[in-house]
Design a protein around this motif. Structure first.
Motif, short mmCIF file in Angstrom:
data_model
loop_
_atom_site.label_atom_id
_atom_site.label_comp_id
_atom_site.label_asym_id
_atom_site.label_seq_id
_atom_site.Cartn_x
_atom_site.Cartn_y
_atom_site.Cartn_z
N ILE B 123 0.86 -1.21 0.00
CA ILE B 123 0.00 0.00 0.00
C ILE B 123 0.89 1.25 0.00
O ILE B 123 0.66 2.20 -0.76
CB ILE B 123 -0.94 0.00 1.23
N GLU B 124 1.96 1.20 0.80
CA GLU B 124 2.88 2.34 0.82
C GLU B 124 3.52 2.55 -0.55
O GLU B 124 3.71 3.67 -0.99
CB GLU B 124 3.97 2.14 1.89
N LYS B 125 3.83 1.46 -1.21
CA LYS B 125 4.43 1.57 -2.54
C LYS B 125 3.46 2.21 -3.52
O LYS B 125 3.80 3.16 -4.24
CB LYS B 125 4.86 0.19 -3.05
N SER B 623 21.11 2.21 -6.87
CA SER B 623 21.84 2.01 -5.63
C SER B 623 23.23 2.63 -5.69
O SER B 623 23.79 3.02 -4.68
CB SER B 623 21.92 0.53 -5.26
N ALA B 624 23.79 2.79 -6.89
CA ALA B 624 25.14 3.35 -7.00
C ALA B 624 25.13 4.87 -7.04
O ALA B 624 26.10 5.51 -6.66
CB ALA B 624 25.83 2.81 -8.25
N CYS B 625 24.04 5.47 -7.47
CA CYS B 625 23.99 6.92 -7.69
C CYS B 625 24.17 7.67 -6.37
O CYS B 625 23.41 7.47 -5.42
CB CYS B 625 22.66 7.29 -8.32
N PRO B 626 25.20 8.54 -6.28
CA PRO B 626 25.45 9.23 -5.01
C PRO B 626 24.46 10.37 -4.73
O PRO B 626 24.33 10.80 -3.59
CB PRO B 626 26.87 9.77 -5.18
N SER B 627 23.77 10.85 -5.76
CA SER B 627 22.91 12.02 -5.54
C SER B 627 21.43 11.67 -5.53
O SER B 627 20.59 12.52 -5.25
CB SER B 627 23.16 13.05 -6.65
N GLY B 628 21.08 10.44 -5.86
CA GLY B 628 19.67 10.06 -5.93
C GLY B 628 19.02 10.48 -7.23
O GLY B 628 17.81 10.51 -7.35
N ALA B 629 19.86 10.80 -8.23
CA ALA B 629 19.30 11.21 -9.52
C ALA B 629 18.79 10.02 -10.31
O ALA B 629 17.86 10.13 -11.09
CB ALA B 629 20.35 11.96 -10.33
N GLN B 632 14.45 4.38 -10.02
CA GLN B 632 13.61 3.43 -10.74
C GLN B 632 12.19 3.99 -10.79
O GLN B 632 11.66 4.39 -9.76
CB GLN B 632 13.52 2.12 -9.94
N ARG B 633 11.61 3.97 -11.94
CA ARG B 633 10.21 4.42 -12.01
C ARG B 633 9.33 3.46 -11.20
O ARG B 633 9.45 2.24 -11.34
CB ARG B 633 9.74 4.45 -13.45
N ASN B 634 8.48 4.04 -10.39
CA ASN B 634 7.60 3.29 -9.48
C ASN B 634 8.37 2.43 -8.47
O ASN B 634 7.83 1.47 -7.93
CB ASN B 634 6.58 2.45 -10.26
N GLN B 639 9.59 5.44 -1.95
CA GLN B 639 8.72 4.25 -1.85
C GLN B 639 9.39 3.15 -1.03
O GLN B 639 8.77 2.56 -0.16
CB GLN B 639 8.39 3.72 -3.26
N ILE B 640 10.67 2.91 -1.33
CA ILE B 640 11.38 1.83 -0.61
C ILE B 640 11.45 2.16 0.89
O ILE B 640 11.19 1.30 1.73
CB ILE B 640 12.79 1.63 -1.22
N GLU B 641 11.75 3.42 1.19
CA GLU B 641 11.83 3.82 2.61
C GLU B 641 10.49 3.60 3.31
O GLU B 641 10.42 3.03 4.39
CB GLU B 641 12.20 5.31 2.71
N ASP B 642 9.40 4.05 2.64
CA ASP B 642 8.07 3.91 3.25
C ASP B 642 7.68 2.45 3.41
O ASP B 642 7.07 2.06 4.41
CB ASP B 642 7.02 4.63 2.39
N MET B 643 8.06 1.63 2.43
CA MET B 643 7.74 0.20 2.52
C MET B 643 8.47 -0.43 3.70
O MET B 643 7.87 -1.18 4.48
CB MET B 643 8.15 -0.53 1.22
#
Lengths: 234, 651
Positions: B123-125, B623-629, B632-634, B639-643
């Motif tokens: 649901i969070e996702k 997972s490698a991106c240092p800036s969060g740029a 993954q779509r959806n 989303q992962i944090e909330d899940m």
């Protein structure tokens, strides 16, 4: 456990110099392999050092005299006094000088040439023969002497077939098998013609003009006197 | 806030037996964001799907969570249902409470609690799921096949026969590959050339096949559906449009060179076709050996005798640019270098041959017209020792793997030798005899019945002594040492991928294994696909294999290519990684970690751009991106944090 004895020697040697010269193939093999294993494995070196009176720093280089001569060819050549050109020398390597290749890194294990280089250096004529890197029978001489007799017979016959007058070796056990078993070989194979076997240091000494009484030739079971006289080397 | 509907499936008793679905439904109803929740015995059934469709309409739902089985099973079913209800298919998600919960637990209380956690996390996702549109890419309906051996020939014919234009690129002067060199083929003893040459001719005459022999791949850009390829047509110094293939030039050419086709046991000329049945049957000039090029301006014999003035010393390499939608890589194999097996004396003892040299000796078109003769003195060998696993299955010194085809071709060699030399004595040293294949064991039995001697053990040394070849080995069954004299020794040299292949592999952006064989996308389920979409693998380039296997794999690769090339456009899932250009610094860390080469640096904007057709949505870049740029779509970080947070909440 098998590493402690060679390491004790290397530990003592580190006071004398950076290089250890081992004229016997088996000693060379044992020291060099122990050294190789410990250079790769610091942990084991530490464990063994705990059991030694003095610890070994792992920095010795183990050399065989053939390597030393190869690297100092001019020095050797300049000291040669006798003309050995007529002497056709079958260069016998055996096993332990060459194997295992990845640890010993002595010469090409299938087609080595360092012995031939040495024999040429002292002015004699080296003879290459296919079985020069095959086993002489080694310790089988103790409990299966017939097997050692057969193995040595094949080698000697192969060297003779390729034109060798004498054999040269760098291993005391090979030397024993090839030299001292010739009586038994003759019994098993009556057509066999005896052939003198030198330790490489004897051949070197002859070339350098060392006096006869210091050559130790009386220790050889098959006497080389006849052939040495023939070529005026005594 | 989204209006979320949750649909909990009993899956008969599969879920309902271990999960209290009624209590679960009541609990989920209370969860923030849930507008509607219900349960049903079989949610995937028509009435079940209608429940979802109707609820979307009735309760004006913005998103759907179906708590049932694994998404690999029914995600598609419920996304279709959601679409029928008027939702975007990517705001429908599965919560797997069967494989991940009911099937692996038996305590109902615990299982019900876990099912609630699973559903809540989905649901969070779904709260942050965006409506997405599938990615459509138009397709260039042409194929490229690299390598003109039997694998490439088969793949090209299959694709062309499906009506798709195909370019077949072969680096040598003729197609045919290794198979053209073989004498007869196991286990049926069909003449290799007889079954191959009709296929070669078919290639040359096929209206849909453009054959580019004596050509190499220079550059490959683009991605599945739309590759742009630069192909170098090497200068043949013969105008093949004029050449009639009469052969006057190579008849008169005075320069003799060891023939590669004859494995250096025969001669060819400096102007040559590799073998009489070559396709195309038009010669090329070997610049390395031709007198004209070595002593500029000299000789010119071929030019003088050519009746149609086809010899053109001025000819240059030409770069062709082609567009294709899919590529089949069939670059074939070489033999393990026999010189490395020093104990066997190859190269110093003239009558120690490789298996491929022995094939040429057996071949009716070979240097001895099929008579088995010694290279050294032309005598008929009365005893041949065959050494299997020459280089293979030797982890310490040579190749660790089994080359697979050697047991069978050695058995064939022994049999053909017996057929040519009736009183001949074939002796075969082996580690194991591996005959897994249809009719293979029967063939091996036939070979032993016809008088081949098999000795289980390795050969330690082959040497020449007073003109004789002596073979030393072990018989590990009797524990005895063996010494045999032989008139000839044949090494069953192992199979290695074609040498100097690395540059091509790099250009294709596909992967190799530790032994340089091309890597398939999945060792079991995707054996003919590379890791790069639209590039397929065929033949021994991917691993040692015999002719029937090669042909099967080539047809497999061809059908994969056809599946793409017969579409107007191809569609990809949009749930792939994107780039937030405001956050991206162009550091290119993601370029290095991407296993599919889907990310590249846009040097103008200095941000990363995604080749959507290549991205498989694996998440490595995110997972490698240092800036969060890289997100993954959806499946963005939020989303992962909330899940994770919802799963960890003890309620």
């Amino acid at each position: 456990m098998s590493l402690i004895a060679p390491l004790r020697i290397l530990a003592k040697a580190q006071h004398e110099g950076e290089r250890v010269l081992a004229p016997c193939s088996i000693c060379y093999n044992t020291l060099k392999r122990a050294n190789f294993i410990l250079k790769e494995d610091e942990e084991t070196l530490d464990i063994i050092n705990e059991h030694l009176e003095e610890s070994y720093d792992g920095n010795e280089t183990v050399l065989h005299p053939l390597e030393f001569f190869r690297d100092n060819a001019q020095l050797v050549k300049s000291k040669v006094k006798k003309n050995l050109k007529e002497l056709k020398v079958g260069c016998y390597y055996g096993c332990l000088l060459l194997r295992p290749d990845n640890e010993i890194k002595f010469d090409d294990p299938e087609k080595p040439t360092i012995f031939e280089t040495f024999v040429s250096m002292i002015g004699a004529t080296p003879i290459d023969f296919p079985l020069k890197v095959e086993c002489c029978g080694s310790y089988l001489v103790v409990n299966s002497p017939d097997a050692a007799v057969e193995a040595s017979y094949k080698l000697l016959r192969n060297a003779q077939g390729n034109g060798a007058d004498v054999i040269v070796t760098s291993c005391p056990l090979c030397h024993y098998n090839l030299d001292a078993l010739q009586g038994k070989i003759k019994k098993a194979h009556p057509e066999f013609k005896e052939i003198p076997v030198f330790y490489f240091s004897q051949l070197l000494a002859i070339a350098l003009g060392v006096e006869k009484q210091n050559l130790g030739l009386e220790q050889n079971k098959v006497s080389p006197n006849e052939i040495l006289k023939e070529y005026d080397l005594l | 806030m989204k209006r979320i509907g949750v649909f909990i499936c009993h899956c008969g008793i599969n879920i309902a037996k271990t999960v209290d679905v009624e209590a679960l439904t009541e609990e989920i109803k209370k969860y923030p964001g849930v507008e509607y929740a219900e349960n049903y015995k079989y949610m995937c059934s028509d009435p079940g799907q209608n429940l979802v469709i109707n609820a979307i309409k009735e309760h004006k739902l913005d998103a759907v969570v179906v708590a049932a089985c694994s998404p690999t099973l029914h995600e598609n079913t419920f996304r279709n249902a959601s679409e029928r209800g008027g939702l975007n298919r990517y705001v429908c998600e599965m919560a797997n409470i069967r494989e991940h919960c009911s099937w692996v637990h038996d305590d109902k209380k615990v299982a019900t609690k876990k099912a609630a956690h699973i559903i809540k996390s989905i649901i969070e996702k779904v709260k942050y799921d965006e409506p997405l549109e599938p990615i459509h890419v138009s397709v260039t309906k042409r194929a490229l096949v690299i390598g003109g051996g039997i694998a490439g020939i088969q793949a090209a014919l299959d694709i062309a026969n499906a009506g798709v234009e195909t370019i077949l690129v072969e680096k040598g002067p003729s197609i045919g590959g290794r198979m053209a060199q073989l004498s007869e083929t196991f286990p049926t003893l069909d003449c290799s050339q007889c079954i191959l040459t009709p296929k070669m001719v078919e290639v040359s005459q096929h209206k849909k096949i453009k054959l580019l022999s004596y050509s190499e791949i220079e550059e490959i850009a683009g991605s599945v559906g739309n590759f742009k390829v630069k192909i170098k047509r090497k200068a043949a110094y013969v105008d093949h449009a004029k050449c009639t293939g009469c052969g006057m030039c190579y008849e008169k050419c005075p320069v003799k060179v060891d023939s590669e086709f004859e494995e250096n046991m025969g001669k060819r000329k400096a102007i040559y076709t590799p073998f009489p049945q070559a396709v195309p049957n038009k010669p090329i000039i070997d610049k390395e050996h031709c007198t004209f090029f070595l002593k500029p301006g000299k000789c010119r014999v071929c030019q003088i005798v050519c009746p149609v003035q086809a010899v053109d010393f001025e000819q240059q390499d030409v770069i062709l640019e082609e567009e294709v939608g899919a590529i089949v890589v069939a670059t074939g194999f070489d033999l393990y270098e026999p010189e490395r097996l020093k104990e066997y004396g190859y190269g110093t003892i003239p009558d120690v041959l490789t298996s491929l040299q022995f094939e040429r000796l057996l071949s009716a078109s070979g240097p001895t017209s099929g008579d088995v003769r010694r290279i050294s003195d032309g005598k008929e060998p009365k005893r041949i020792v065959f050494i299997q696993c020459a280089g293979s299955r030797d982890k310490e010194n040579h190749l660790e793997y089994c080359s697979k085809i050697c047991c069978m071709y050695t058995a064939k060699h022994a049999l053909l030798y017996k057929h040519r030399v009736h009183d001949g004595e074939p002796i075969i040293f082996y580690i194991d005899v591996r005959t897994a294949g249809k009719g293979y064991e029967e063939f091996y039995n036939r070979v032993t019945d016809e008088g081949a001697t098999y000795i289980r053990g390795k050969v330690s040394k082959v040497y020449q002594d007073n003109g004789r070849i002596v073979v030393l080995g072990a018989d590990t069954l009797s524990g005895k040492q063996i010494e045999v004299e032989a008139d000839m020794v044949v090494l069953a040299t192992g199979v290695v991928p074609t040498r100097n292949n690395t540059e091509l592999v790099r250009r294709l952006k596909i992967q190799c294994d530790a032994n340089d064989f091309l890597t398939e996308a999945h060792p079991k389920l995707r054996p003919v696909e590379s890791n790069t979409a639209g590039i397929y693998l065929a033949g021994a380039a991917q691993g040692p294999k015999d002719i029937p296997e090669v042909v099967a794999q080539a047809s497999g690769a061809a059908s994969k290519a056809i599946a793409i090339l017969t579409q107007d456009e191809i569609t990809f899932e949009p749930t792939i990684a994107g780039v937030d250009e405001d956050l991206c610094s162009g550091c290119s860390i993601c370029v290095g970690v991407c296993p599919y080469n889907a990310r590249e640096l846009d040097r103008e904007k200095m941000v990363i751009k995604v080749v959507e057709a290549l991205c498989q949505g694996c998440g490595s870049c995110s997972s490698a991106c240092p800036s969060g740029a890289a997100q993954q779509r959806n499946l963005i970080d939020k989303q992962i944090e909330d899940m994770v947070t919802s799963v960890l909440e003890e309620k």
